[in-house]
Scaffold this motif. Structure first.
Motif, short mmCIF file in Angstrom:
data_model
loop_
_atom_site.label_atom_id
_atom_site.label_comp_id
_atom_site.label_asym_id
_atom_site.label_seq_id
_atom_site.Cartn_x
_atom_site.Cartn_y
_atom_site.Cartn_z
N PRO A 289 1.83 -0.28 -5.43
CA PRO A 289 1.48 -1.58 -4.85
C PRO A 289 1.63 -2.71 -5.87
O PRO A 289 1.22 -2.58 -7.03
CB PRO A 289 0.02 -1.39 -4.43
CG PRO A 289 -0.07 0.06 -4.09
CD PRO A 289 0.80 0.74 -5.12
N GLN B 137 -6.47 3.12 -5.13
CA GLN B 137 -5.29 2.75 -4.38
C GLN B 137 -5.35 3.20 -2.92
O GLN B 137 -4.36 3.21 -2.23
CB GLN B 137 -4.04 3.36 -5.03
CG GLN B 137 -3.82 2.88 -6.45
CD GLN B 137 -3.53 1.40 -6.53
OE1 GLN B 137 -2.69 0.88 -5.82
NE2 GLN B 137 -4.24 0.70 -7.38
N PHE C 230 -5.63 -6.73 -0.51
CA PHE C 230 -5.05 -6.16 -1.72
C PHE C 230 -5.28 -7.17 -2.83
O PHE C 230 -4.58 -8.17 -2.95
CB PHE C 230 -3.56 -5.88 -1.52
CG PHE C 230 -2.83 -5.48 -2.79
CD1 PHE C 230 -3.45 -4.79 -3.81
CD2 PHE C 230 -1.48 -5.80 -2.95
CE1 PHE C 230 -2.78 -4.41 -4.97
CE2 PHE C 230 -0.79 -5.44 -4.10
CZ PHE C 230 -1.44 -4.75 -5.11
N PHE D 233 -8.19 -2.16 -3.15
CA PHE D 233 -8.04 -2.46 -1.73
C PHE D 233 -9.40 -2.42 -1.06
O PHE D 233 -10.27 -1.65 -1.45
CB PHE D 233 -7.14 -1.41 -1.04
CG PHE D 233 -5.73 -1.41 -1.53
CD1 PHE D 233 -4.76 -2.17 -0.90
CD2 PHE D 233 -5.36 -0.66 -2.63
CE1 PHE D 233 -3.45 -2.17 -1.35
CE2 PHE D 233 -4.07 -0.65 -3.09
CZ PHE D 233 -3.10 -1.41 -2.44
N HIS E 271 0.84 -1.20 0.00
CA HIS E 271 0.00 0.00 0.00
C HIS E 271 0.87 1.24 0.00
O HIS E 271 1.98 1.23 0.55
CB HIS E 271 -0.92 0.01 1.23
CG HIS E 271 -2.03 1.02 1.11
ND1 HIS E 271 -2.07 2.18 1.84
CD2 HIS E 271 -3.12 1.04 0.32
CE1 HIS E 271 -3.16 2.86 1.50
NE2 HIS E 271 -3.80 2.20 0.59
N THR F 15 -6.84 -5.90 5.64
CA THR F 15 -6.98 -5.25 4.34
C THR F 15 -6.68 -6.24 3.24
O THR F 15 -5.65 -6.93 3.27
CB THR F 15 -6.04 -4.04 4.22
OG1 THR F 15 -6.40 -3.07 5.21
CG2 THR F 15 -6.15 -3.40 2.84
#
Length: 400
Positions: free
Chosen positions: A37, A379, A199, A186, A28, A197
């Protein structure tokens, strides 16, 4: 994708040499950063680095963090705050004005689906894939599941290293959303008593460049394209020119009549063609086929505009009318206007144009762009005010 394939090669060599490894991944970014990322770097226990997580600013400290992760055999999330240009804690002045979160994962060679093995599955075939990395930015002491989920589009294969049906269902749903968006994103969830989180990283197939022509001017084009990690096909009707010895870095080299070229290829929307045979009839024959290839978005033709206009005229005489829609995907003369003269400069011009078409960009100087260089709309992780306070108390610029 080139970075991933380089990491896989280094991983295989490290396995043979009996080295221990850790994978560092930018998971991140807040604000500006040299890498976005998904940037990765493989670190071996003897200090070898493959890939990059910054422009060279963070690699030294990241090496130490990776060795610590290898020693402790535990995933670690490290936050680097580069917003203070006068901060000398890292021994450098980064000047990127961003906060970069990097996940360090020690690689267990006995684990069938460790992060590198998941990357290997993702690039084994020409297909899109969703790779999910799960991490927590709310507390550095929280468990960091890491790279734990892979969903292959064509094979419909799903690999999950996380425990629990509920989590599996969440990740499967998010991977389906990433496919629908055809983009990475995300999202933060309350998973049990922890905030995690997701991703969801959209791994697209590498571009494929088909070069019609095997003259000497094709050699630098193949060389430059290979540096980008693209698939390369060189095709020509002359057996003495289209040889593996002349183009060792091409994915495949074909000797074929123009009428038969497409029968040897598997094309998709990320397949690009350039006609550079210096043989008018060969290029014309191939162009007549390519204009009807629906997934094809780029056909570059070498030579002046009058050559392309002659091609249109000759096709019309055969009853083939090239529509305005079909003409939009034909780029002739091929390349961007950079004043290219030599074959090396022409190769640079051609690849730059293809890259602008691939990414739907203008090709204008970045200094004339009012928006940020990178699109950051997806992002950012969304947090409540209480989440932000908790996060600010937890993050650190470096682990002890």
């Amino acid at each position: 994708m080139k970075e991933i394939t380089d990491i896989i090669k280094s991983y295989e060599l490290a396995l043979v040499a009996g080295k221990k490894m850790a994978l560092a991944t930018v998971v991140h970014v807040e604000g500006s950063s040299y890498r976005r990322p998904g940037a990765r770097m493989l670190v071996t226990d003897d200090g070898q680095l493959t890939g990059a997580i910054s422009g060279g600013c963070l690699e030294g400290d990241a090496l130490r963090k990776a060795l610590l992760a290898i020693s402790q055999q535990k995933n670690k999330l490290v936050t680097y705050d580069t917003t203070d240009e006068n901060d000398t804690k890292l021994g450098v002045q980064l000047g990127c004005n961003g906060i970069v979160h990097i996940l360090f994962e020690p690689i267990d060679k006995e684990q069938t689906n460790n992060p590198i093995e998941l990357l290997k599955k993702a690039v084994a075939k020409r297909q899109n894939a969703i790779l999910i990395t799960l991490f927590s930015m709310h507390s550095r002491t929280s468990d960091q599941p890491g790279t734990c989920f892979l969903h292959l589009e064509t094979d419909k294969e799903v690999v999950c290293n996380c425990e629990g049906q509920e989590l599996y269902n969440v990740l499967l749903t998010e991977s389906a959303e990433a496919y629908n968006k055809a983009d990475s994103f995300f999202k933060t969830f309350d998973l049990g008593e922890k905030k995690q989180t997701v991703f969801a990283e959209y791994l697209n197939t590498p571009p494929s460049l088909v070069i019609a022509g095997a003259g000497n001017d094709i050699i630098p084009l193949v060389e430059m394209t290979s540096i980008l990690g693209w698939d390369i096909t060189v095709v020509d009707g002359r057996a003495g020119h289209a040889t593996r010895q002349r183009f060792p870095k091409a994915t495949q080299v074909l000797v074929s009549r123009a009428e038969d070229v497409l029968s040897h290829l598997k094309t998709d929307e990320r397949t690009f063609f350039v006609l550079m045979t210096h043989n008018y009839n060969y290029d014309l024959s191939l162009l007549k086929q390519l204009i009807f290839l629906e997934e094809c978005t780029y056909i570059g033709t070498l030579g002046p505009k009058k050559k392309l206009e002659r091609m249109y005229t000759d096709m019309l005489a055969e009853g083939i009318m090239v529509s305005e829609s079909q003409k939009t995907k034909i780029y002739g003369p091929v390349g961007l206007d950079i004043g290219a003269e030599t074959s090396e400069e022409i190769a640079l011009s051609v690849l730059a144009e293809i890259k602008t078409v691939l990414n739907k960009k203008s090709g204008l100087p970045l200094r004339d762009k009012s928006e940020p260089i990178h699109n950051r709309s997806d992002q950012q992780v969304k947090y409540s005010e209480s989440d932000k306070e908790e996060f600010l108390c937890a993050v650190t610029t470096a682990l002890p």
